[in-house]
Design an enzyme around this catalytic site. Structure first.
Site, PDB file in Angstrom:
ATOM      1  N   GLU A 113     -24.255  75.905  21.504  1.00 52.04           N
ATOM      2  CA  GLU A 113     -25.247  76.918  21.893  1.00 52.04           C
ATOM      3  C   GLU A 113     -24.697  78.311  21.612  1.00 52.04           C
ATOM      4  OE1 GLU A 113     -27.557  74.636  25.554  1.00 52.04           O
ATOM      5  OE2 GLU A 113     -25.881  75.947  26.040  1.00 52.04           O
ATOM      6  N   LYS A 169     -24.176  79.120  31.088  1.00 49.78           N
ATOM      7  CA  LYS A 169     -24.804  77.982  30.424  1.00 49.78           C
ATOM      8  C   LYS A 169     -23.782  76.853  30.337  1.00 49.78           C
ATOM      9  CE  LYS A 169     -27.299  78.595  26.756  1.00 49.78           C
ATOM     10  NZ  LYS A 169     -28.220  77.561  27.290  1.00 49.78           N
ATOM     11  N   ASP A 204     -28.377  78.331  33.099  1.00 54.16           N
ATOM     12  CA  ASP A 204     -28.138  77.860  34.476  1.00 54.16           C
ATOM     13  C   ASP A 204     -28.159  79.010  35.465  1.00 54.16           C
ATOM     14  OD1 ASP A 204     -27.654  75.072  33.754  1.00 54.16           O
ATOM     15  OD2 ASP A 204     -25.956  75.912  32.669  1.00 54.16           O
ATOM     16  N   THR A 256     -35.552  72.885  29.871  1.00 55.55           N
ATOM     17  CA  THR A 256     -36.469  74.003  29.591  1.00 55.55           C
ATOM     18  C   THR A 256     -36.670  74.155  28.082  1.00 55.55           C
ATOM     19  OG1 THR A 256     -35.402  75.052  31.493  1.00 55.55           O
ATOM     20  CG2 THR A 256     -36.997  76.366  30.293  1.00 55.55           C
TER      21      THR A 256
END
Ligand SMILES: O=C[C@H](O)[C@H](O)[C@H](O)COP(=O)(O)O
Length: 245
Positions: free
Chosen positions: A117, A108, A98, A41
């Site tokens: 991240e 995630k 996720d 994404t």
């Protein structure tokens, strides 16, 4: 004569991801320091940022990538990059997830990039999460899918057992993530391993679960991103929905 009713356009999951990503890029302004997320994404968002830079609609963007793969993509697209040492405060980060719960908490890291991240997104004034509607859940860890935990390789089986013991009542089973082709342990960008935790029932209070995991020596970080997202953009069959904290 009967006019045929146009059949609704069925968008693929990837098309929905792209719609959410493009919507997020509308929030990007020239001169921003931007956290560049990881995954299928976020990749669409990075492509779009590069396109807007190319045609001059965005200028002077500095990107902070959250993984080596995103670093490679951004370099290949000519997006100027920096790091957290030079830019400890970011204007905005855009990334996928996720799982997203109704309180905008996230899971995630199913792509393995949770540590960088979390470092980058925790340093951002705003954090926009972009997902297709399949990522919406009523509570984290309840989908039967993995909740990733990054751990040091040293005695990883010991750490795996300790993680399982923390959530014994929730029927937690941990699995070392391996590379499908070789069955070798998957190694993160930081040289660590990932244990994927699977829960049979609710893991309980998320903050308590987070604290308990982080207290274990051997754990580097986990994939629950609690109270970090400031905006969630969801693309689905009924359209695009933007929710702000
Ligand atoms: O480690 C991977 C990241 O946390 C991704 O943002 C997450 O897995 C979502 O990925 P995707 O956009 O490919 O579904």
């Amino acid at each position: 004569m009967v006019t045929p009713t146009p059949s609704p356009v069925i968008l693929s999951q990837d098309e929905l991801k792209k719609i959410a990503a493009y919507k997020a890029v509308e929030f990007v302004e020239s001169g921003m320091v931007l956290g560049l997320g990881t995954g299928s994404t976020a990749k669409h968002a990075i492509d779009r940022i590069a396109e807007l830079l190319r045609i001059g609609k965005l200028k002077n963007i500095v990107g902070i990538p959250t993984s080596s793969i995103t670093h490679e993509q951004a370099v290949s697209l000519g997006i100027p990059l920096s790091d957290l040492n030079a830019h400890p405060i970011l204007d905005l980060a855009i990334d996928g997830a996720d799982e997203v719960d109704p309180q905008m908490n996230l899971v995630k890291g199913r792509g393995g990039s949770l540590l960088r991240e979390k470092m980058v997104e925790a340093a951002s004034k705003k954090f926009i999460v972009i997902v297709d509607e399949s990522k919406l859940v009523s509570h984290l860890g309840g989908t039967g899918l993995a909740m990733p935990v990054e751990i040091v390789p040293f005695c990883w089986e010991f750490t795996l057992r300790r993680l399982e013991m923390l959530f014994i009542e929730a029927g937690c089973v941990g699995k070392l993530r391996v590379v499908r082709e070789s069955s070798e342990p998957y190694v993160t960008d930081n040289g660590n391993y990932i244990i994927d935790l699977y829960f049979k029932s609710d893991m309980g209070d998320l903050k308590e679960a987070s604290d308990a995991i982080l207290r274990l020596a051997g754990v580097v970080e986990h994939g629950m991103f609690l109270d970090m997202a400031t905006t969630v953009i969801v693309a689905g069959k009924l359209g695009v929905f933007v929710t702000n904290k």
